[in-house]
Design a protein around this motif. Structure first.
Motif, PDB file in Angstrom:
ATOM      1  N   LEU A   1       9.206 -11.090  -5.084  1.00 17.22           N
ATOM      2  CA  LEU A   1       7.726 -11.254  -5.570  1.00 17.22           C
ATOM      3  C   LEU A   1       7.084 -10.838  -4.304  1.00 17.22           C
ATOM      4  N   ASP A   2       7.464 -11.160  -3.053  1.00 19.08           N
ATOM      5  CA  ASP A   2       6.973 -10.333  -1.846  1.00 19.08           C
ATOM      6  C   ASP A   2       6.980  -8.965  -1.919  1.00 19.08           C
ATOM      7  N   ARG A   3       8.106  -8.297  -2.333  1.00 19.07           N
ATOM      8  CA  ARG A   3       8.222  -6.852  -2.350  1.00 19.07           C
ATOM      9  C   ARG A   3       7.162  -6.333  -3.297  1.00 19.07           C
ATOM     10  N   ALA A   4       7.072  -6.986  -4.508  1.00 21.83           N
ATOM     11  CA  ALA A   4       6.261  -6.404  -5.392  1.00 21.83           C
ATOM     12  C   ALA A   4       4.815  -6.620  -5.059  1.00 21.83           C
TER      13      ALA A   4
ATOM     14  N   ARG B   1      -4.102   2.963  -1.702  1.00 19.52           N
ATOM     15  CA  ARG B   1      -3.941   4.292  -2.047  1.00 19.52           C
ATOM     16  C   ARG B   1      -4.961   4.682  -3.154  1.00 19.52           C
ATOM     17  N   GLY B   2      -5.832   3.612  -3.509  1.00 15.39           N
ATOM     18  CA  GLY B   2      -6.913   3.831  -4.480  1.00 15.39           C
ATOM     19  C   GLY B   2      -6.247   3.706  -6.039  1.00 15.39           C
ATOM     20  N   PHE B   3      -5.260   3.210  -6.269  1.00 14.83           N
ATOM     21  CA  PHE B   3      -4.749   3.012  -7.668  1.00 14.83           C
ATOM     22  C   PHE B   3      -5.552   2.249  -8.555  1.00 14.83           C
TER      23      PHE B   3
ATOM     24  N   LEU C   1       6.925   1.768 -10.198  1.00 13.47           N
ATOM     25  CA  LEU C   1       6.874   0.472  -9.336  1.00 13.47           C
ATOM     26  C   LEU C   1       7.922  -0.541 -10.011  1.00 13.47           C
ATOM     27  N   TYR C   2       8.396  -0.469 -11.347  1.00 13.87           N
ATOM     28  CA  TYR C   2       9.414  -1.154 -12.084  1.00 13.87           C
ATOM     29  C   TYR C   2      10.804  -0.608 -11.398  1.00 13.87           C
ATOM     30  N   ALA C   3      10.855   0.916 -11.635  1.00 14.23           N
ATOM     31  CA  ALA C   3      12.149   1.347 -11.260  1.00 14.23           C
ATOM     32  C   ALA C   3      12.340   1.031  -9.739  1.00 14.23           C
ATOM     33  N   LEU C   4      11.514   0.940  -9.025  1.00 11.66           N
ATOM     34  CA  LEU C   4      11.588   0.891  -7.488  1.00 11.66           C
ATOM     35  C   LEU C   4      12.019  -0.778  -7.337  1.00 11.66           C
ATOM     36  N   LEU C   5      11.734  -1.431  -7.893  1.00 12.05           N
ATOM     37  CA  LEU C   5      11.896  -2.891  -7.869  1.00 12.05           C
ATOM     38  C   LEU C   5      13.526  -3.137  -8.414  1.00 12.05           C
ATOM     39  N   PHE C   6      13.830  -2.436  -9.341  1.00 11.50           N
ATOM     40  CA  PHE C   6      15.149  -2.279 -10.052  1.00 11.50           C
ATOM     41  C   PHE C   6      16.260  -1.976  -8.899  1.00 11.50           C
ATOM     42  N   LEU C   7      15.806  -0.559  -8.216  1.00 12.13           N
ATOM     43  CA  LEU C   7      16.544   0.137  -7.532  1.00 12.13           C
ATOM     44  C   LEU C   7      16.749  -0.474  -6.174  1.00 12.13           C
ATOM     45  N   ARG C   8      15.807  -1.205  -5.639  1.00 12.40           N
ATOM     46  CA  ARG C   8      15.965  -2.074  -4.529  1.00 12.40           C
ATOM     47  C   ARG C   8      16.913  -3.272  -4.643  1.00 12.40           C
ATOM     48  N   ALA C   9      16.757  -3.961  -5.692  1.00 15.89           N
ATOM     49  CA  ALA C   9      17.780  -5.062  -6.032  1.00 15.89           C
ATOM     50  C   ALA C   9      19.079  -4.496  -6.306  1.00 15.89           C
TER      51      ALA C   9
ATOM     52  N   LEU D   1       4.062  -3.980  -2.596  1.00 20.48           N
ATOM     53  CA  LEU D   1       4.145  -2.486  -3.353  1.00 20.48           C
ATOM     54  C   LEU D   1       2.720  -2.311  -4.215  1.00 20.48           C
ATOM     55  N   SER D   2       2.140  -3.456  -4.669  1.00 28.61           N
ATOM     56  CA  SER D   2       1.061  -3.345  -5.404  1.00 28.61           C
ATOM     57  C   SER D   2      -0.056  -3.170  -4.313  1.00 28.61           C
TER      58      SER D   2
END
Lengths: 343, 248
Positions: B158-161, B171-173, B188-196, B164-165
């Motif tokens: 949760l912290d990580r997400a 960055r102006g998203f 974002l999702y891919a990064l979460l899964f990858l880090r996990a 990231l957001s």
């Protein structure tokens, strides 16, 4: 949609549990102890990802990721969804304890199916197909949910139809996102998708031993020896060499557990992944010295980094500034105490 | 994205807080069973009043209850409305039928009762005690270890997400229904899964270095007579409800 407690008649909830409980028990038996943290972490990540909304027109949807979980975890995705839904019920009251059986079937059932398919269909991790599986999983979930609701009573049939229609846009978004995520994962770390947790087959083989691998650099190339702690060689295991995230060589170990692969060119650090049967896997990194290569021409030189003068100067300035402040404060304190002692 | 808050009022002084978590869990299962078996309005009414009584006894604050009520209430209202509108029977007001209205109200009351029972009995003990209680009641250790791990890493991710957001916003998203948003979200999702995935190997090694061989979830110490006597009144409610269901 998670069905809350008190919605379904007792017999529907009970039927859900009658199917889910043995499924969970079986999955637990086939889950090696050392895979517990892995399954839990992926479950946690999937749970969290499902809390992040994706905009869709004037509203936003949250995804379920049961197709993606099936692709990542295989049939054990069912267990993963059981755990995630239990937590959802415990923490946020999404769903309930009595309806947990039905909810797990609705969401974990398609995850199990996708996991089962992906184990038998080697191409299922191509982004396009993965997208279809991801979207399809949601459609199956929608149908199962509608079925559970319409079993609950006459008045629910219209609601069930409505729920099914509501699943259509979600399935579309979920398909797109699943395909994109698989595409990205393949580009960033392809071995993530090669890793699989133990299958729901031959559990006794996978029970609690891990694959080890030694990697040597020989004049003939890379020599990879795969073995289990008891000395059994890892036969016919796939050996993949990655360099900077790209696959550069692939081979299989022979009956002695040895594989000889060509030495990757222009590669400073190689990742060697040995993938055995039933999800056994060993990863080694090997640093290859650039000078030892018999290539003609000068060895590639690391780009010279300019000395960080600016950083050093500003750091020194900061230290001096701090020291000056401390000195000034200390002098002031002393002057004050002097003044007060005179009075 | 919200941090789980179920443990927020787990340490209190109410009579429900003092009960043994095992007996509370057992009582919860019985209460849910009894409420689920109820089909008539009077039964649902009794279940709901019992639930309200328990919640008053638990002294859980109202905002906490309301925050947790959101998800079940929405579903119950939707389904109750569906029942009221689409059940065939004597027309009462437009498309609403008398039978449908009765069924809808019964449903909403049952859902509310189940929800209140759940919170009154689960939110009055730390989640870890409830898990230990489940161990004492015979739930497999492996499953509970999975639950604990997943719960614990939820906070990390949760912290990580959030980071990231936040970085995405910096960055102006801006979100919208377009290709760019979908690609960014997928990243974002891919990064979460990858880090996990990357964490799993590190964590397993760290655990093995500390001697992890199999998950151990301790159960609770054996019950004494006093604890059993304390919880006795709690069990009269589900038994009364069950008896009512069989007699009605």
């Amino acid at each position: 949609m998670h069905i809350a407690d008190g919605v379904l008649p007792a017999w529907v909830s009970a039927t859900g549990w009658v199917v889910t409980a043995p499924g969970v028990g079986l999955s637990l038996r086939h889950l090696p102890v050392e895979e517990i943290p892995k399954l839990a972490l992926i479950t946690s990540a999937v749970f969290l990802a499902s809390l992040i909304h994706v905009p869709l027109g004037p509203t936003s949807v949250h995804l379920i990721f049961n197709g993606l979980a099936g692709l990542l975890l295989g049939p054990l995705a069912f267990l993963s969804f059981f755990v995630a839904l239990t937590l959802q019920a415990l923490l946020f009251q999404f769903g309930g304890l009595f309806s947990l059986g039905v909810n797990t079937l609705v969401m974990g059932g398609p995850a199990f199916l996708v996991g089962w398919i992906s184990r038998r269909l080697p191409g299922s991790r191509r982004p396009l197909l993965a997208g279809f599986l991801g979207g399809g999983a949601i459609l199956v979930s929608g149908v199962l949910l509608a079925l559970a609701l319409s079993l609950a009573g006459q008045g629910f049939i219209s609601v069930a139809k409505l729920a099914l229609v509501a699943h259509l846009p979600v399935a579309l978004v979920e398909g797109i996102i699943t395909g994109l995520v698989i595409f990205l994962l393949q580009r960033i770390r392809p071995e993530v998708l090669l890793v699989s947790l133990a299958l729901l087959a031959l559990p006794s083989v996978s029970w609690g031993h891990r694959l080890d691998a030694d990697v040597y650099l020989t004049p003939q190339g890379l020599r990879v020896e795969a073995y289990f702690p008891d000395g059994t060689p890892g036969r016919n295991d796939r050996v993949t060499v990655y360099c900077q995230g790209k696959k550069v060589a692939e081979g299989r170990t022979d009956a002695q557990g040895v594989a000889l692969l060509p030495r990757p060119k222009d590669c400073l650090q190689a990742r060697i992944v040995v993938t055995g049967s039933l999800g056994h896997r060993a990863v080694r990194t090997l640093t290859l010295a650039p000078t030892s290569s018999p290539q003609p021409g000068p060895p590639p030189r690391a780009p010279k980094e300019p000395f960080p003068w600016k950083g050093v100067l500003s750091g020194l300035g900061f230290i001096f500034g701090l020291a000056g402040l401390i000195l000034a404060w200390d002098t002031r304190r002393r002057l004050r105490s002097l003044a007060s002692s005179r009075n | 994205m919200h941090l789980p808050e179920i443990d927020r009022y787990a340490h209190g002084q109410s009579p429900l807080h003092r009960l043994d978590p095992r007996l509370k869990l057992l009582a919860l299962v019985l209460l849910l069973l009894a409420t689920n078996l109820t089909r008539q309005l009077p039964g649902a009414l009794i279940a709901l009043s019992g639930a309200l009584g328990l919640v008053l006894l638990s002294r859980l604050p109202l905002p906490f209850l309301l925050w947790h009520l959101k998800a079940p209430a929405l579903l119950a209202l939707l389904l109750g409305l569906g029942l009221a509108l689409f059940t065939p029977g004597e027309p009462l007001l437009g498309p609403i039928t008398a039978e449908g209205l009765l069924l809808g109200i019964t449903l909403i009351m049952k859902v509310l009762a189940c929800f209140l029972y759940f919170l009154a009995l689960v939110a009055t003990a730390p989640l870890f005690s409830t898990i230990r209680a489940a161990r004492s009641l015979g739930i497999p250790e492996k499953l509970l270890a999975l639950l604990i791990f997943t719960y614990r890493y939820l906070f990390v991710f949760l912290d990580r997400a959030r980071n990231l957001s936040l970085a995405m916003q910096a960055r102006g998203f801006r979100e919208g229904t377009n290709k760019h948003t979908y690609e960014t979200k997928a990243r974002l999702y891919a990064l979460l899964f990858l880090r996990a995935y990357e964490d799993t190997e590190r964590i397993l090694l760290a655990m093995q270095a500390r001697g992890f061989s199999s998950p151990k979830v301790p159960g609770l110490p054996p019950l004494n007579r006093e604890q059993l006597l304390q919880a006795l009144p709690l069990f009269t409610l589900p038994l009364a409800l069950l008896a009512l269901n069989f007699l009605w």
